[in-house]
Design a protein around this motif. Structure first.
Motif, PDB file in Angstrom:
ATOM      1  N   ALA A  86      27.890  31.796  43.248  1.00  0.00           N
ATOM      2  CA  ALA A  86      27.987  33.301  43.733  1.00  0.00           C
ATOM      3  C   ALA A  86      29.631  33.678  43.995  1.00  0.00           C
ATOM      4  CB  ALA A  86      27.410  33.442  44.892  1.00  0.00           C
ATOM      5  N   VAL A  87      30.543  32.910  44.835  1.00  0.00           N
ATOM      6  CA  VAL A  87      31.880  33.111  44.753  1.00  0.00           C
ATOM      7  C   VAL A  87      32.561  33.121  43.453  1.00  0.00           C
ATOM      8  CG1 VAL A  87      33.701  32.020  45.934  1.00  0.00           C
ATOM      9  CG2 VAL A  87      31.848  31.840  46.866  1.00  0.00           C
ATOM     10  N   LEU A  88      32.288  32.443  42.543  1.00  0.00           N
ATOM     11  CA  LEU A  88      32.975  32.427  41.242  1.00  0.00           C
ATOM     12  C   LEU A  88      32.540  33.666  40.383  1.00  0.00           C
ATOM     13  CD1 LEU A  88      33.201  28.772  40.263  1.00  0.00           C
ATOM     14  CD2 LEU A  88      34.950  30.117  41.220  1.00  0.00           C
ATOM     15  N   ALA A  89      31.176  34.207  40.694  1.00  0.00           N
ATOM     16  CA  ALA A  89      30.995  35.402  39.805  1.00  0.00           C
ATOM     17  C   ALA A  89      31.554  36.499  40.351  1.00  0.00           C
ATOM     18  CB  ALA A  89      29.519  35.425  39.927  1.00  0.00           C
ATOM     19  N   ALA A  90      31.933  36.590  41.698  1.00  0.00           N
ATOM     20  CA  ALA A  90      32.861  37.658  42.318  1.00  0.00           C
ATOM     21  C   ALA A  90      34.229  37.379  42.079  1.00  0.00           C
ATOM     22  CB  ALA A  90      32.738  37.605  43.735  1.00  0.00           C
ATOM     23  N   THR A  91      34.552  36.287  41.732  1.00  0.00           N
ATOM     24  CA  THR A  91      36.053  36.242  41.455  1.00  0.00           C
ATOM     25  C   THR A  91      36.189  36.410  40.170  1.00  0.00           C
ATOM     26  OG1 THR A  91      36.215  34.268  42.939  1.00  0.00           O
ATOM     27  CG2 THR A  91      38.025  34.374  41.201  1.00  0.00           C
ATOM     28  N   GLU A  92      35.359  36.293  39.130  1.00  0.00           N
ATOM     29  CA  GLU A  92      35.447  36.523  37.786  1.00  0.00           C
ATOM     30  C   GLU A  92      35.299  37.898  37.714  1.00  0.00           C
ATOM     31  OE1 GLU A  92      35.355  36.987  33.620  1.00  0.00           O
ATOM     32  OE2 GLU A  92      36.030  35.262  35.012  1.00  0.00           O
ATOM     33  N   ALA A  93      34.804  38.882  38.556  1.00  0.00           N
ATOM     34  CA  ALA A  93      34.601  40.416  38.335  1.00  0.00           C
ATOM     35  C   ALA A  93      35.977  40.765  38.824  1.00  0.00           C
ATOM     36  CB  ALA A  93      33.602  41.050  39.342  1.00  0.00           C
ATOM     37  N   VAL A  94      36.574  40.175  39.710  1.00  0.00           N
ATOM     38  CA  VAL A  94      38.015  40.446  40.256  1.00  0.00           C
ATOM     39  C   VAL A  94      39.138  40.332  39.095  1.00  0.00           C
ATOM     40  CG1 VAL A  94      39.841  39.992  41.572  1.00  0.00           C
ATOM     41  CG2 VAL A  94      37.617  40.078  42.697  1.00  0.00           C
ATOM     42  N   ARG A  95      38.746  39.140  38.401  1.00  0.00           N
ATOM     43  CA  ARG A  95      39.737  38.726  37.393  1.00  0.00           C
ATOM     44  C   ARG A  95      39.483  39.946  36.101  1.00  0.00           C
ATOM     45  NH1 ARG A  95      39.801  37.636  32.128  1.00  0.00           N
ATOM     46  NH2 ARG A  95      37.651  37.379  32.011  1.00  0.00           N
ATOM     47  N   GLN A  96      38.265  40.434  35.912  1.00  0.00           N
ATOM     48  CA  GLN A  96      38.041  41.211  34.766  1.00  0.00           C
ATOM     49  C   GLN A  96      38.459  42.725  35.250  1.00  0.00           C
ATOM     50  OE1 GLN A  96      34.166  41.725  32.964  1.00  0.00           O
ATOM     51  NE2 GLN A  96      33.726  39.452  33.325  1.00  0.00           N
ATOM     52  N   LEU A 232      29.496  31.474  32.743  1.00  0.00           N
ATOM     53  CA  LEU A 232      29.578  33.017  33.482  1.00  0.00           C
ATOM     54  C   LEU A 232      30.656  33.977  32.597  1.00  0.00           C
ATOM     55  CD1 LEU A 232      28.993  34.431  36.236  1.00  0.00           C
ATOM     56  CD2 LEU A 232      31.161  33.486  37.034  1.00  0.00           C
ATOM     57  N   ARG A 233      31.863  33.139  32.142  1.00  0.00           N
ATOM     58  CA  ARG A 233      32.855  34.172  31.370  1.00  0.00           C
ATOM     59  C   ARG A 233      32.169  34.482  30.188  1.00  0.00           C
ATOM     60  NH1 ARG A 233      38.526  30.944  31.254  1.00  0.00           N
ATOM     61  NH2 ARG A 233      36.810  29.094  30.939  1.00  0.00           N
ATOM     62  N   GLY A 234      31.416  33.503  29.569  1.00  0.00           N
ATOM     63  CA  GLY A 234      31.056  33.983  28.068  1.00  0.00           C
ATOM     64  C   GLY A 234      29.907  34.901  28.074  1.00  0.00           C
ATOM     65  N   ASP A 235      28.898  34.992  29.288  1.00  0.00           N
ATOM     66  CA  ASP A 235      27.950  36.040  29.421  1.00  0.00           C
ATOM     67  C   ASP A 235      28.400  37.355  29.832  1.00  0.00           C
ATOM     68  OD1 ASP A 235      26.316  33.894  28.640  1.00  0.00           O
ATOM     69  OD2 ASP A 235      25.598  33.144  30.525  1.00  0.00           O
ATOM     70  N   SER A 236      29.468  37.257  30.610  1.00  0.00           N
ATOM     71  CA  SER A 236      29.767  38.665  31.225  1.00  0.00           C
ATOM     72  C   SER A 236      31.120  39.038  30.886  1.00  0.00           C
ATOM     73  CB  SER A 236      29.723  38.408  32.722  1.00  0.00           C
ATOM     74  OG  SER A 236      30.712  37.444  32.954  1.00  0.00           O
ATOM     75  N   VAL A 237      31.650  38.964  29.553  1.00  0.00           N
ATOM     76  CA  VAL A 237      32.681  39.444  29.203  1.00  0.00           C
ATOM     77  C   VAL A 237      32.399  40.659  28.427  1.00  0.00           C
ATOM     78  CG1 VAL A 237      34.955  39.194  28.030  1.00  0.00           C
ATOM     79  CG2 VAL A 237      34.003  37.321  29.501  1.00  0.00           C
ATOM     80  N   ASP A 320      47.245  30.724  33.135  1.00  0.00           N
ATOM     81  CA  ASP A 320      45.721  31.107  33.444  1.00  0.00           C
ATOM     82  C   ASP A 320      45.201  32.372  33.072  1.00  0.00           C
ATOM     83  OD1 ASP A 320      45.232  28.531  34.364  1.00  0.00           O
ATOM     84  OD2 ASP A 320      45.468  28.952  36.607  1.00  0.00           O
ATOM     85  N   TYR A 321      46.296  33.476  33.308  1.00  0.00           N
ATOM     86  CA  TYR A 321      45.939  34.681  32.794  1.00  0.00           C
ATOM     87  C   TYR A 321      45.672  34.834  31.665  1.00  0.00           C
ATOM     88  CZ  TYR A 321      46.080  39.992  32.697  1.00  0.00           C
ATOM     89  OH  TYR A 321      45.638  40.958  32.633  1.00  0.00           O
ATOM     90  N   ALA A 322      46.315  34.111  30.511  1.00  0.00           N
ATOM     91  CA  ALA A 322      46.334  34.341  29.325  1.00  0.00           C
ATOM     92  C   ALA A 322      44.919  33.893  28.595  1.00  0.00           C
ATOM     93  CB  ALA A 322      47.579  33.619  28.623  1.00  0.00           C
ATOM     94  N   HIS A 323      44.511  32.723  29.523  1.00  0.00           N
ATOM     95  CA  HIS A 323      43.301  32.181  28.890  1.00  0.00           C
ATOM     96  C   HIS A 323      42.124  32.706  29.694  1.00  0.00           C
ATOM     97  CE1 HIS A 323      45.045  28.966  26.434  1.00  0.00           C
ATOM     98  NE2 HIS A 323      46.054  28.935  27.152  1.00  0.00           N
ATOM     99  N   GLY A 324      42.208  33.609  30.343  1.00  0.00           N
ATOM    100  CA  GLY A 324      41.247  34.182  31.144  1.00  0.00           C
ATOM    101  C   GLY A 324      40.608  33.557  32.231  1.00  0.00           C
ATOM    102  N   GLU A 325      41.167  32.434  32.813  1.00  0.00           N
ATOM    103  CA  GLU A 325      40.800  31.527  33.653  1.00  0.00           C
ATOM    104  C   GLU A 325      40.441  32.226  35.060  1.00  0.00           C
ATOM    105  OE1 GLU A 325      39.316  28.867  35.901  1.00  0.00           O
ATOM    106  OE2 GLU A 325      40.331  28.077  34.116  1.00  0.00           O
ATOM    107  N   THR A 326      39.234  31.999  35.371  1.00  0.00           N
ATOM    108  CA  THR A 326      38.374  32.407  36.694  1.00  0.00           C
ATOM    109  C   THR A 326      39.091  32.122  37.945  1.00  0.00           C
ATOM    110  OG1 THR A 326      36.240  32.649  35.556  1.00  0.00           O
ATOM    111  CG2 THR A 326      36.305  32.920  37.894  1.00  0.00           C
TER     112      THR A 326
END
Length: 633
Positions: A86-96, A232-237, A320-326
Motif C-alpha cells: 500500500a505504501v509503494l502504491a502511494a509512492t508510485e502515484a507520487v512518482r507518476q 504495480l508499475r506495469g498495471d498503472s502506467v 532511478d528517475y530514468a528507469h521509472g523506479e518507484t
C-alpha cells in the motif's frame, strides 16, 4: 507501523504465507538447527582466483524450492494485500505525478538523466576481465561475477566478518538479484534467472542456523515485494488520475512508512539478520536469530543503518528517475517536500556516520553500524553498476547550466555546509511532512578544517585506539583537507598521496603491532602486502573516481572495471589476515575512502545532490543557483 525488527514482517506475511515459507531452511538436508548463522560446509572456491565455481545438487534443489515458494499463491496474495505494498502504491502515484506532463522538476530531472550513461550492462566488461585473469570460460566468468558481486558487498559492509562466511551467505541475495536484475530495464547483462540460481546453489546449503533460515524466508518476501512493485508499475502506467489516487490514499507516504517498504524492497532485514547473526557479530544478536533491535532503541544507530540504502538513493537519483523506479527516498523527498527536502541531503548522510560514532547512549553496535554505512558508501562509489565517475564526468562536461551546476571548476570544494551541518533528533532524516531534520549552525570558517579532520580521524580507527594514533590521523587528515581548499580544481587529483598517507597512518599501528606480536615474518609480510595494495588503491580511487570526473580526461577502456576488481580483490585478501590485523586495516581503508568522499568538500554524493538541486532551482527564483542554507527546525 512495526516497532521492532522482530515485527517488521507483520502486515506482510499472513498465516498462510508463513506456513508456506516454514518449509524453507538453509544448510544441508537434515542439518540440526543452530543459533545465528554460520558456515557448516567449507568451500574450495576462492574469489578472484578460482577458475570456476563448485556445483551443488542439494543447493540446486533448495534454490528451486525458493522459487516455488516465491511464485506460490500464498506468498503472492499475502504480499499484494500487505501494508508495504500500500505504501509503494502511494509512492508510485507520487512518482507518476513527478514524471507527468508539464511538471518542470520532472522535466529537468529527465534532461539531467539523458546526459549520463544509461545504467545496466556492466557485467560484460567484468566477464571479459575475469576471462583474461582466471575464468575457464565465459559461463564460469559470469557465474563468478555474480557470486563475487555479493561477496564484495559483504566484505565492505561487514568488515568484522570472516571471509568464507561473507562469500557464502551472499547466495541468499544472488536469489534476490535473480528477480531484481535479470530481465530488468537496467539488467546487468550477467545472465538470466537460471544463471543466478546456479551461482547461488553452493552457498545456499553451506550456511545454516536460525538466522539463516529466517533470512531465506524473508528474502522470498523481499522478492515478492519486488515482483508486486514491478506489476504495480506495469498495471498503472499511467494512473488515470494520480493526484486523486494519492488523495484517496491519504497523501504521500511519510518517511517512516517509506522506510518500512524500502527495507523490504532492499532486502535490509534478511541482510542484517544474516550479518549480525554470524559469530563475529553475535554480541549484537538479541535472540539467536540475528535480530538487532538496538536500531529501534537508538535513533543514531537507526539512521546509520538506513544510510546503507540512502547512499544508493543519492547515487541512483538520475538513473532511478530514468528507469521509472518507484523506490528512491531522494526523489520522493523532492516530490513531497520540494527542493528544501533534498538540499543538504548528502551532507546530512555524512553527519549520520559521525554522530553514531560519537554516540554514548550505552547500546551496543555503534561502531559496527558506522562501519556498515561507510563500507556501503565506499562500495557504491567503486562499483561499476552505479557508475559514479561516469555520471559526474558526463554532467561536468556536457556544457551550459548543467556543467556549471556539477563542475568542480565552477564551484570548488564546499567545506562550509559539511562542517556546519547538524542533525535534529529523530529516527528518520525528514519529518512527517518531508521537512529536513538537518540544519547548519554557525561554526566559524576558522574551525571547519579542524572539525572535519577530527571526524576523519574517528572514522579511520576503531574504538579504544590510543590518543597518539588518533592525533596522528587527525594531523594527516588536516593536511589532506586543507590541501583540497588551497589547490586549484585542475590539481586536485595530485592530492592522492595525502589521502594515501592518512590510510597508512591509521594502518601503521596494526602492522607495527603485528611485527612485535608475530616475529615469524609470515603474518607481518602478509599484512604489509595488503596495506601496500590498499594504500595504492586509496590513491587510485581519489585520482580516478573522486577528483578526476570532469577534471581529468575520461579513462580509456575498462578502467572503471579494472579498478573495482583490483579493489575487491585486495579487500578480500585482507580476510586472510588474523582479525586483530584485518579488522583495523579494513576500518582504516573504508574510513579513509569515506573521509575523502564526504569530508573533502568535493565528494561524489554531495556533488551529485548539490548539482541536482542547483539544476532544479528555477532561474527566476535564484539567480546565482546557490542552494538555500537550511536553518534549525
Amino acid at each position: 507501523m512495526p516497532d521492532s525488527l522482530a515485527r517488521l514482517a507483520d502486515g506482510l506475511a499472513d498465516q498462510a504465507c508463513r506456513q508456506r515459507l516454514a518449509r524453507l531452511a538453509m544448510g544441508p538436508p537434515g542439518h540440526p538447527v543452530l543459533a545465528g548463522a554460520q558456515v557448516v560446509t567449507a568451500t574450495d572456491y576462492r574469489p578472484y582466483e578460482s577458475s570456476r565455481i563448485p556445483g551443488s545438487p542439494d543447493g540446486d534443489r533448495l534454490c528451486a524450492e525458493f522459487m516455488d515458494a516465491l511464485f506460490s499463491e500464498e506468498v503472492t496474495k499475502s504480499v499484494q494485500d500487505s501494508g508495504p505494498m500500500a505504501v509503494l502504491a502511494a509512492t508510485e502515484a507520487v512518482r507518476q505525478i513527478l514524471a507527468g506532463p508539464g511538471n518542470p522538476v520532472g522535466d529537468r530531472l529527465a534532461a539531467l538523466a539523458a546526459a549520463i550513461p544509461a545504467k545496466g550492462g556492466e557485467a560484460g566488461p567484468i566477464i571479459s576481465e575475469y576471462l583474461a585473469r582466471h575464468a575457464t570460460d565465459a559461463t564460469q566468468a559470469a557465474l563468478m561475477a555474480v557470486r563475487d558481486y555479493w561477496g564484495s558487498i559483504n566484505t565492505f559492509w561487514l568488515p568484522r566478518g570472516t571471509g568464507e562466511f561473507l562469500d557464502l551467505f551472499g547466495a541468499v541475495f544472488i536469489l534476490a538479484s535473480a528477480i531484481d536484475y535479470a530481465g530488468a530495464s537496467d539488467d546487468s547483462g550477467a545472465g538470466g534467472r537460471d544463471l543466478h540460481v546456479r551461482a547461488a546453489a553452493e552457498g545456499a546449503v553451506a550456511v545454516a542456523g536460525r538466522a539463516a533460515d529466517l533470512a531465506l524466508r524473508e528474502t522470498v518476501l523481499t522478492c515478492g515485494v519486488m515482483l508486486a512493485k514491478d506489476a504495480l508499475r506495469g498495471d498503472s502506467v499511467p494512473l488515470p488520475d494520480p493526484h486523486r489516487y494519492l488523495a484517496d490514499a491519504g497523501g504521500a507516504p511519510t518517511p517512516q512508512e517509506y522506510m518500512w517498504a524500502r527495507w523490504w524492497d532492499a532486502a535490509m532485514l534478511p541482510y542484517f539478520r544474516l550479518g549480525f547473526g554470524s559469530p563475529p557479530y553475535r554480541t549484537l544478536d538479541d535472540d539467536g536469530a540475528g535480530t538487532f533491535d538496538a536500531s529501534f532503541r537508538c535513533h543514531r544507530i537507526r539512521r546509520a543503518i538506513d544510510n546503507s540504502y540512502r547512499y544508493n538513493e543519492i547515487i541512483g537519483i538520475l538513473t532511478d528517475y530514468a528507469h521509472g523506479e518507484t523506490c528512491n527516498e531522494a526523489l520522493l523527498a523532492v516530490a513531497a517536500g520540494g527542493l528544501r527536502a533534498l538540499t543538504g541531503y548528502a551532507t546530512a548522510c555524512a553527519r549520520v556516520v559521525d554522530d553514531v560514532l560519537a554516540c554514548d547512549c550505552g547500546e551496543g553496535g555503534h561502531e559496527e553500524v558506522a562501519e556498515t554505512a561507510m563500507g556501503a558508501l565506499a562500495w557504491y562509489v567503486v562499483t561499476p553498476r552505479y557508475d559514479v565517475r561516469a555520471q559526474l564526468h558526463a554532467l561536468s562536461t556536457t556544457g551550459g547550466d548543467c556543467q556549471r551546476a556539477f563542475s568542480l571548476s565552477a564551484g570548488g570544494p564546499r567545506l562550509g555546509s559539511i562542517a556546519r551541518t547538524r542533525l535534529a533528533d529523530g529516527e528518520m532524516l525528514h519529518g512527517l511532512g518531508w521537512e529536513p531534520l538537518w540544519y547548519e549552525d554557525d561554526t566559524p570558517e576558522t574551525r571547519w578544517v579542524d572539525q572535519l579532520a577530527d571526524r576523519a580521524a574517528r572514522r579511520v580507527v576503531t574504538a579504544g585506539t590510543g590518543t597518539a594514533t588518533t592525533g596522528a590521523c587527525a594531523t594527516a587528515a588536516h593536511r589532506a583537507i586543507s590541501a583540497c581548499v588551497a589547490t586549484t580544481p585542475d590539481e586536485l587529483p595530485q592530492l592522492a598521496p595525502l589521502w594515501r598517507e592518512l590510510f597508512l597512518t591509521a594502518a601503521a599501528l596494526t602492522t607495527d603491532t603485528a611485527a612485535v606480536a608475530t616475529p615469524a615474518a609470515t603474518d607481518t609480510t602478509a599484512a604489509h602486502d595488503v596495506v601496500t595494495r590498499l594504500a595504492d588503491l586509496t590513491a587510485r580511487i581519489w585520482e580516478h573516481t573522486i577528483a578526476g570526473p570532469g577534471i581529468a580526461p575520461a579513462p580509456p577502456g575498462n578502467a572503471d572495471t579494472v579498478l573495482s576488481i583490483d579493489t575487491y580483490h585486495a579487500v578480500w585478501d585482507s580476510y586472510s589476515l588474523p582479525p586483530r590485523q584485518g579488522i583495523p586495516i579494513r576500518r582504516a581503508f573504508i574510513g579513509t575512502l569515506t573521509s575523502s568522499m564526504e569530508l573533502s568538500g568535493i565528494g561524489p554524493c554531495a556533488r551529485l545532490v548539490d548539482g541536482i538541486v542547483s539544476a532544479l532551482t528555477p532561474q527566476d527564483q535564484d539567480q546565482d543557483r546557490t542552494p538555500v542554507r537550511p536553518r534549525r527546525p
